[in-house]
Design an enzyme around this catalytic site. Structure first.
Site, PDB file in Angstrom:
ATOM      1  N   TRP A 113       0.822  -1.211   0.000  1.00 39.16           N
ATOM      2  CA  TRP A 113       0.000   0.000   0.000  1.00 39.16           C
ATOM      3  C   TRP A 113       0.854   1.259   0.000  1.00 39.16           C
ATOM      4  O   TRP A 113       0.554   2.213  -0.729  1.00 39.16           O
ATOM      5  CB  TRP A 113      -0.999  -0.033   1.153  1.00 39.16           C
ATOM      6  CG  TRP A 113      -2.001  -1.118   0.923  1.00 39.16           C
ATOM      7  CD1 TRP A 113      -2.124  -2.279   1.619  1.00 39.16           C
ATOM      8  CD2 TRP A 113      -2.977  -1.179  -0.134  1.00 39.16           C
ATOM      9  NE1 TRP A 113      -3.120  -3.053   1.077  1.00 39.16           N
ATOM     10  CE2 TRP A 113      -3.658  -2.406   0.001  1.00 39.16           C
ATOM     11  CE3 TRP A 113      -3.330  -0.334  -1.178  1.00 39.16           C
ATOM     12  CZ2 TRP A 113      -4.677  -2.801  -0.863  1.00 39.16           C
ATOM     13  CZ3 TRP A 113      -4.358  -0.722  -2.049  1.00 39.16           C
ATOM     14  CH2 TRP A 113      -5.013  -1.940  -1.883  1.00 39.16           C
ATOM     15  N   ASP A 150      -1.665   6.768   6.018  1.00 39.40           N
ATOM     16  CA  ASP A 150      -2.744   5.911   5.531  1.00 39.40           C
ATOM     17  C   ASP A 150      -3.023   4.929   6.665  1.00 39.40           C
ATOM     18  O   ASP A 150      -2.221   4.028   6.929  1.00 39.40           O
ATOM     19  CB  ASP A 150      -2.273   5.188   4.260  1.00 39.40           C
ATOM     20  CG  ASP A 150      -3.259   4.118   3.794  1.00 39.40           C
ATOM     21  OD1 ASP A 150      -4.336   3.979   4.407  1.00 39.40           O
ATOM     22  OD2 ASP A 150      -2.939   3.428   2.802  1.00 39.40           O
ATOM     23  N   LYS A 195     -12.761  -1.483   6.540  1.00 34.51           N
ATOM     24  CA  LYS A 195     -12.170  -2.453   7.465  1.00 34.51           C
ATOM     25  C   LYS A 195     -12.726  -2.227   8.868  1.00 34.51           C
ATOM     26  O   LYS A 195     -13.416  -3.073   9.421  1.00 34.51           O
ATOM     27  CB  LYS A 195     -10.652  -2.370   7.445  1.00 34.51           C
ATOM     28  CG  LYS A 195     -10.090  -2.804   6.077  1.00 34.51           C
ATOM     29  CD  LYS A 195      -8.954  -1.955   5.657  1.00 34.51           C
ATOM     30  CE  LYS A 195      -8.607  -2.024   4.196  1.00 34.51           C
ATOM     31  NZ  LYS A 195      -8.605  -3.297   3.536  1.00 34.51           N
TER      32      LYS A 195
HETATM   33  C1  LIG Z   1      -3.588   0.119   3.897  1.00 32.39           C
HETATM   34  C2  LIG Z   1      -4.486   0.297   2.711  1.00 32.39           C
HETATM   35  N1  LIG Z   1      -4.424   1.438   2.014  1.00 32.39           N
HETATM   36  C3  LIG Z   1      -5.225   1.660   0.956  1.00 32.39           C
HETATM   37  C4  LIG Z   1      -6.134   0.718   0.543  1.00 32.39           C
HETATM   38  C5  LIG Z   1      -6.993   1.000  -0.657  1.00 32.39           C
HETATM   39  O1  LIG Z   1      -8.264   1.302  -0.219  1.00 32.39           O
HETATM   40  P1  LIG Z   1      -9.493   1.494  -1.231  1.00 32.39           P
HETATM   41  O2  LIG Z   1      -9.788   0.149  -1.790  1.00 32.39           O
HETATM   42  O3  LIG Z   1     -10.547   2.044  -0.342  1.00 32.39           O
HETATM   43  O4  LIG Z   1      -9.076   2.447  -2.280  1.00 32.39           O
HETATM   44  C6  LIG Z   1      -6.242  -0.483   1.231  1.00 32.39           C
HETATM   45  C7  LIG Z   1      -7.237  -1.481   0.806  1.00 32.39           C
HETATM   46  O5  LIG Z   1      -7.308  -2.588   1.233  1.00 32.39           O
HETATM   47  C8  LIG Z   1      -5.399  -0.702   2.356  1.00 32.39           C
HETATM   48  O6  LIG Z   1      -5.451  -1.849   3.036  1.00 32.39           O
END
Ligand SMILES: Cc1ncc(COP(=O)(O)O)c(C=O)c1O
Length: 379
Positions: free
Chosen positions: A122, A191, A215
């Site tokens: 991520w 994040d 989540k």
């Molecule tokens: C730590 C993290 N950041 C970003 C995201 C991306 O999120 P989204 O699918 O809401 O764009 C995720 C998705 O699982 C994640 O676990």
């Protein structure tokens, strides 16, 4: 249900009878388990919301009823996280992924650079987006070590003139987290998608915190952004209006039609958290669940954890078995026993149990019972 000890089966059957529905042991990484009480409340509001003669989903976002919901959602977030007055709380669309793109567009002024810490999948995606629109300094990279840990604050190679420092506080796929957040001169941006509201955090140490809701705090398609108001003003005039934080802050997250249902569920979940004792209570329960699971993993060489101890995630527990065949069997047998969502992310393999706030201790107990049984039969 074969393989699950009778006591867990009894809990399962009790819930099934009480609620007249089947609730499985859900370890999905996101979208993930939501509190049953919230689902039941949402169900009761689904066809007719609070005497309005229509569902919330059929209601104008400009209505008094919806305004009360979004106000309560924001107030709950502020209360739970102790958000200071000089921060805006925004409910946005495009998930956490859109934030990867809009953070550099809004907060890294032309000709300037930003620091990024690369802890895994991520954080890497955030870097990829930031590189499209300007300069990035990788302040630390865990790739060569196989993303097994978060860096210690002293290991970061921060640049003196960075516009901000970006971290992913909990890597959902690798199962690692920052046990300690770095102290930075430039605003720290995190994040927190997969750990938001699972640990007590001092918001004033951050320039911005953001999370995809799916989540710990809601359904998918909604992102929560908590941003220091003065930082929003950096945004260059060339950025499209929709992609500016100021646009959404000035319109109370209703510049366009927001995800009304998502915001409503977030309001219910934050109410549920407040009723349980807030984030300190969530943290205590989450740490207990994680400790129970890691203690089984540490008790035998049949299991191999991936993360280094001090970086172990409390939300996403990742481990390996002696072979990929056994991992496949583990996932398949677990499913037969009513435990789902345990397959590791396709990019890293292995097993992953996501044990977010709404995953009850009973689910972790059922998983542990299943693991002991599986090891006895296959170890
Ligand atoms: C730590 C993290 N950041 C970003 C995201 C991306 O999120 P989204 O699918 O809401 O764009 C995720 C998705 O699982 C994640 O676990």
């Amino acid at each position: 249900m074969a393989g699950v000890l009778p006591v867990y089966r009894a809990i399962f059957m009790h819930l099934w009878k009480e609620r007249n529905m089947a609730r499985i042991y859900n370890f999905n990484a996101g979208p993930a388990a939501l509190p049953v009480e919230v689902l039941v409340k949402a169900q009761s509001d689904l066809v007719e919301f609070s005497g309005a003669g229509m569902s919330l989903m059929e209601m104008s976002h400009r209505s008094k009823d919806f305004q009360a919901i979004i106000d309560a959602a924001e107030a709950n977030v502020r209360e739970l996280m102790g958000v200071p007055e000089d921060y805006a709380v925004l409910f946005l669309q495009g998930g956490a992924s859109l934030q990867f793109a809009t953070i550099p567009m809004n907060l890294r002024r032309p000709g300037k650079s930003a620091d990024y810490v690369n802890t895994g999948s991520w954080a890497g995606k955030a870097v990829k987006e930031a590189k499209l629109t300007g300069d990035v300094n990788i302040a630390w990279d865990g790739k060569a070590e196989g993303f097994k840990r978060a860096p210690k604050p002293c290991e970061l190679n921060l640049s003196p003139d960075a516009e901000y420092v970006h971290i992913c506080s909990n890597e959902t796929i690798g199962g690692i987290r920052f046990a300690e957040f770095p102290k930075t001169d430039a605003p720290l941006i995190a994040d927190m998608s997969s750990e938001i509201m699972s640990r007590v955090v001092d918001v004033s140490r951050f320039g911005m915190i953001y999370a995809g809701a799916q989540k710990n705090i809601g359904p998918s398609g909604l992102a929560l952004v908590i941003i220091r108001k003065d930082l929003m003003e950096r945004c260059p005039e060339t950025v499209p209006y929709f992609l500016r934080y100021t646009t959404h802050a000035n319109e109370g997250s209703m510049y366009n039609t927001p995800n009304t249902w998502g915001i409503y569920i977030l309001k219910l979940i934050t109410e549920w958290m407040l009723g349980k004792g807030g984030i300190p209570a969530m943290q205590k329960a989450d740490e207990e669940k994680a400790a129970a699971l890691y203690s089984v993993l540490d008790s035998s060489s049949f299991w191999t954890t991936v993360a280094e101890k001090e970086s172990r995630s409390i939300m996403n527990v990742v481990w390996r078995l002696p072979s990929e065949e056994l991992e496949e069997k583990f996932v398949a047998d677990a499913k037969k026993s009513g435990l789902i969502g345990l397959k590791g992310h396709r990019s890293v393999g292995g097993i992953r149990a996501s044990i977010y706030n709404a995953v009850p201790k009973a689910s972790v107990d059922a998983l542990i019972a299943f693991m002991k049984d599986f090891e006895a039969k296959n170890g």
